[in-house]
Design a protein around this motif. Structure first.
Motif, PDB file in Angstrom:
ATOM      1  N   VAL A   1       3.834   1.031   0.886  1.00 33.69           N
ATOM      2  CA  VAL A   1       5.156   1.654   0.978  1.00 33.69           C
ATOM      3  C   VAL A   1       6.136   0.978   0.030  1.00 33.69           C
ATOM      4  N   ASP A   2       6.119  -0.353   0.008  1.00 31.36           N
ATOM      5  CA  ASP A   2       7.039  -1.089  -0.863  1.00 31.36           C
ATOM      6  C   ASP A   2       6.641  -0.942  -2.335  1.00 31.36           C
ATOM      7  N   TRP A   3       5.362  -1.125  -2.632  1.00 33.23           N
ATOM      8  CA  TRP A   3       4.876  -1.084  -4.016  1.00 33.23           C
ATOM      9  C   TRP A   3       5.045   0.300  -4.628  1.00 33.23           C
ATOM     10  N   SER A   4       4.692   1.346  -3.883  1.00 35.13           N
ATOM     11  CA  SER A   4       4.770   2.708  -4.429  1.00 35.13           C
ATOM     12  C   SER A   4       6.209   3.119  -4.717  1.00 35.13           C
ATOM     13  N   SER A   5       7.155   2.572  -3.963  1.00 35.95           N
ATOM     14  CA  SER A   5       8.559   2.929  -4.187  1.00 35.95           C
ATOM     15  C   SER A   5       9.060   2.422  -5.530  1.00 35.95           C
ATOM     16  N   ARG A   6       8.327   1.473  -6.137  1.00 39.69           N
ATOM     17  CA  ARG A   6       8.744   0.891  -7.414  1.00 39.69           C
ATOM     18  C   ARG A   6       7.991   1.466  -8.608  1.00 39.69           C
ATOM     19  N   GLN A   7       7.068   2.407  -8.359  1.00 40.61           N
ATOM     20  CA  GLN A   7       6.259   2.948  -9.449  1.00 40.61           C
ATOM     21  C   GLN A   7       6.911   4.184 -10.059  1.00 40.61           C
ATOM     22  N   VAL A   8       6.713   4.365 -11.350  1.00 42.51           N
ATOM     23  CA  VAL A   8       7.220   5.539 -12.061  1.00 42.51           C
ATOM     24  C   VAL A   8       6.056   6.512 -12.197  1.00 42.51           C
ATOM     25  N   TRP A   9       6.026   7.506 -11.318  1.00 44.97           N
ATOM     26  CA  TRP A   9       4.914   8.447 -11.244  1.00 44.97           C
ATOM     27  C   TRP A   9       5.397   9.883 -11.371  1.00 44.97           C
ATOM     28  N   ALA A  10       4.523  10.722 -11.902  1.00 43.31           N
ATOM     29  CA  ALA A  10       4.763  12.164 -11.862  1.00 43.31           C
ATOM     30  C   ALA A  10       4.494  12.653 -10.440  1.00 43.31           C
ATOM     31  N   PRO A  11       5.073  13.803 -10.043  1.00 41.65           N
ATOM     32  CA  PRO A  11       4.883  14.306  -8.677  1.00 41.65           C
ATOM     33  C   PRO A  11       3.417  14.430  -8.270  1.00 41.65           C
ATOM     34  N   GLY A  12       2.572  14.865  -9.193  1.00 43.10           N
ATOM     35  CA  GLY A  12       1.149  14.998  -8.872  1.00 43.10           C
ATOM     36  C   GLY A  12       0.513  13.667  -8.546  1.00 43.10           C
ATOM     37  N   THR A  13       0.939  12.614  -9.261  1.00 46.61           N
ATOM     38  CA  THR A  13       0.407  11.277  -8.998  1.00 46.61           C
ATOM     39  C   THR A  13       0.886  10.764  -7.653  1.00 46.61           C
ATOM     40  N   VAL A  14       2.133  11.050  -7.307  1.00 43.50           N
ATOM     41  CA  VAL A  14       2.676  10.643  -5.999  1.00 43.50           C
ATOM     42  C   VAL A  14       1.809  11.202  -4.880  1.00 43.50           C
ATOM     43  N   LEU A  15       1.479  12.488  -4.968  1.00 43.58           N
ATOM     44  CA  LEU A  15       0.676  13.133  -3.926  1.00 43.58           C
ATOM     45  C   LEU A  15      -0.730  12.550  -3.878  1.00 43.58           C
TER      46      LEU A  15
ATOM     47  N   MET B   1      -1.783   9.548  -4.885  1.00 39.44           N
ATOM     48  CA  MET B   1      -1.757   8.176  -4.398  1.00 39.44           C
ATOM     49  C   MET B   1      -1.516   8.133  -2.894  1.00 39.44           C
ATOM     50  N   LYS B   2      -0.624   8.987  -2.414  1.00 42.04           N
ATOM     51  CA  LYS B   2      -0.333   9.031  -0.977  1.00 42.04           C
ATOM     52  C   LYS B   2      -1.574   9.465  -0.201  1.00 42.04           C
ATOM     53  N   LEU B   3      -2.296  10.436  -0.747  1.00 48.97           N
ATOM     54  CA  LEU B   3      -3.508  10.923  -0.094  1.00 48.97           C
ATOM     55  C   LEU B   3      -4.567   9.828  -0.029  1.00 48.97           C
ATOM     56  N   ALA B   4      -4.755   9.114  -1.149  1.00 46.82           N
ATOM     57  CA  ALA B   4      -5.764   8.054  -1.178  1.00 46.82           C
ATOM     58  C   ALA B   4      -5.392   6.907  -0.246  1.00 46.82           C
TER      59      ALA B   4
ATOM     60  N   ALA C   1      -5.664   0.555   6.824  1.00 48.00           N
ATOM     61  CA  ALA C   1      -4.241   0.596   6.466  1.00 48.00           C
ATOM     62  C   ALA C   1      -3.418  -0.451   7.211  1.00 48.00           C
ATOM     63  N   ASP C   2      -3.788  -0.761   8.458  1.00 47.45           N
ATOM     64  CA  ASP C   2      -2.993  -1.701   9.257  1.00 47.45           C
ATOM     65  C   ASP C   2      -3.574  -3.111   9.255  1.00 47.45           C
TER      66      ASP C   2
ATOM     67  N   GLY D   1     -16.646  13.001  -7.610  1.00 48.61           N
ATOM     68  CA  GLY D   1     -15.427  12.862  -8.408  1.00 48.61           C
ATOM     69  C   GLY D   1     -14.222  12.532  -7.540  1.00 48.61           C
ATOM     70  N   THR D   2     -14.146  13.142  -6.356  1.00 47.05           N
ATOM     71  CA  THR D   2     -13.044  12.861  -5.430  1.00 47.05           C
ATOM     72  C   THR D   2     -13.111  11.423  -4.940  1.00 47.05           C
ATOM     73  N   VAL D   3     -14.315  10.961  -4.622  1.00 48.12           N
ATOM     74  CA  VAL D   3     -14.495   9.577  -4.158  1.00 48.12           C
ATOM     75  C   VAL D   3     -14.074   8.601  -5.254  1.00 48.12           C
ATOM     76  N   HIS D   4     -14.463   8.868  -6.485  1.00 49.77           N
ATOM     77  CA  HIS D   4     -14.078   8.001  -7.606  1.00 49.77           C
ATOM     78  C   HIS D   4     -12.555   7.957  -7.757  1.00 49.77           C
ATOM     79  N   THR D   5     -11.922   9.128  -7.692  1.00 53.05           N
ATOM     80  CA  THR D   5     -10.468   9.191  -7.879  1.00 53.05           C
ATOM     81  C   THR D   5      -9.742   8.423  -6.786  1.00 53.05           C
ATOM     82  N   ARG D   6     -10.129   8.643  -5.534  1.00 51.44           N
ATOM     83  CA  ARG D   6      -9.454   7.949  -4.432  1.00 51.44           C
ATOM     84  C   ARG D   6      -9.677   6.441  -4.512  1.00 51.44           C
ATOM     85  N   THR D   7     -10.892   6.038  -4.886  1.00 50.49           N
ATOM     86  CA  THR D   7     -11.172   4.604  -4.992  1.00 50.49           C
ATOM     87  C   THR D   7     -10.339   3.976  -6.102  1.00 50.49           C
ATOM     88  N   ASN D   8     -10.243   4.631  -7.224  1.00 53.48           N
ATOM     89  CA  ASN D   8      -9.434   4.107  -8.329  1.00 53.48           C
ATOM     90  C   ASN D   8      -7.967   4.003  -7.937  1.00 53.48           C
TER      91      ASN D   8
END
Length: 331
Positions: A42-56, A58-61, A68-69, A95-102
């Motif tokens: 939550v803290d780290w992502s708030s500081r990143q400069v991302w396009a809307p597609g990347t935001v979604l 990253m949030k999904l992954a 998470a806890d 491909g989905t597994v690779h993307t989420r892992t990255n």
């Protein structure tokens, strides 16, 4: 936190190790990793400069991990392995597994850069094997593309043609304006793309990184676009429209595409396959890697090669062709 040792030499060894970490700049405060993966994201992502597609993405992954806890300092390689195995067992595509892992690795690298963990537990974790490009790629035939063009609605036909004969992505074609086309020089300038936003709205953004480009158009495509513009008097400037004065939404394009492909008898064909069709045509005509890269708007020639290397003629192919040319001249 105080640390005790039974032997003085063990204490000295520990102190020497910590001193070495400080000197190398790799020291991590043992108390720093108490923050959980979720809290750090939550803290780290708030500081990143991302396009809307990347935001979604990253949030999904980040939201899909079962740890998470868990405090960052408690994360082990086994946590990552278990998460990946769970995705595979649920039938997610490699491909989905690779993307989420990255994407999750990016979070862990951020934690390492902030000195919250000493090492990335995801390094070296095995991922499912992806299909080779030539096996995963669908290349439509010229007859199939022609059938879709014939079946497409009159106003949608130039959209299909731009993807098939200029290699535009869906969002790039949807964001095209009249002033982007130089009819005299027969060029098209890609400077924007349409991204879907909430509530059926669209958002106009810059193209993907490295994708701003000038595309050289076939004369027949120029004529098709000119006829389309003349027929529909596009007063708002957009070559294609959706709701009101907006360019078309991805869902709108998808509906029109599915209608056309069903009528053409190729219901499984994807619109992105037209981009592969365009690339394969350039390669078959003898275009080099850099030419294809620039035409497609890839960020690097490496991307072009990793996607289409199997389509370029091999040394064996060139040798046979040269030998055949010699034979034809001599006989």
């Amino acid at each position: 936190m105080a640390k005790s040792f039974a032997l003085k030499r063990d204490a000295q060894r520990w102190l020497d190790d910590q001193t070495a970490h400080v000197a190398r700049g790799t020291y991590v405060d043992p108390g720093a990793g108490r923050v959980t993966f979720r809290e750090f994201y939550v803290d780290w992502s708030s500081r990143q400069v991302w396009a809307p597609g990347t935001v979604l993405a990253m949030k999904l992954a980040a939201g899909s991990v079962p740890f998470a806890d868990a405090p960052l300092r408690s994360l082990r390689r086994s946590h990552i392995e278990g998460w990946i195995k769970g995705m595979v067992n649920r039938g997610l595509a490699p491909g989905t597994v690779h993307t989420r892992t990255n994407n999750v690795r990016a979070v862990l690298r951020g934690a390492g850069a902030d000195r919250l963990i000493s090492s990335d537990p995801s390094i070296g974790v095995a991922l499912p094997r992806r299909r080779r490009a030539q096996a995963a790629m669908t290349l439509p035939t010229a007859a199939q593309v022609g059938a879709v063009l014939t079946a497409a609605d009159e106003r949608f036909r130039p959209f299909v043609a731009l993807c098939a004969f200029a290699g535009l992505r869906l969002g790039e074609a949807a964001g095209l304006r009249v002033e982007d086309i130089d009819f005299l020089r027969r060029t098209l300038t890609v400077t924007r793309q349409v991204q879907r936003a909430g509530g059926g709205q669209v958002e106009i953004r810059a193209p993907k990184y490295g994708s701003e480009r000038v595309v050289f158009l076939a004369p027949g495509l120029v004529s098709m676009l000119a006829a389309h513009i003349a027929a529909y008097r596009l007063e708002n400037g957009w070559i294609f429209t959706g709701e009101g004065d907006q360019p078309p939404h991805q869902n709108t394009v998808g509906h029109r595409w599915r209608t056309a492909t069903a009528a053409a008898g190729v219901p499984g064909l994807r619109m992105h396959d037209l981009r592969h069709f365009y690339a394969s045509g350039l390669i078959a005509s003898g275009c080099d890697v850099v030419t294809v890269q620039r035409a497609l708007g890839h960020a690097s020639a490496t991307t072009t090669l990793s996607t289409y290397s199997h389509l370029w003629p091999t040394a064996e192919d060139r040798t046979r062709a040269a030998a055949q040319a010699l034979l034809a001249e001599s006989c």
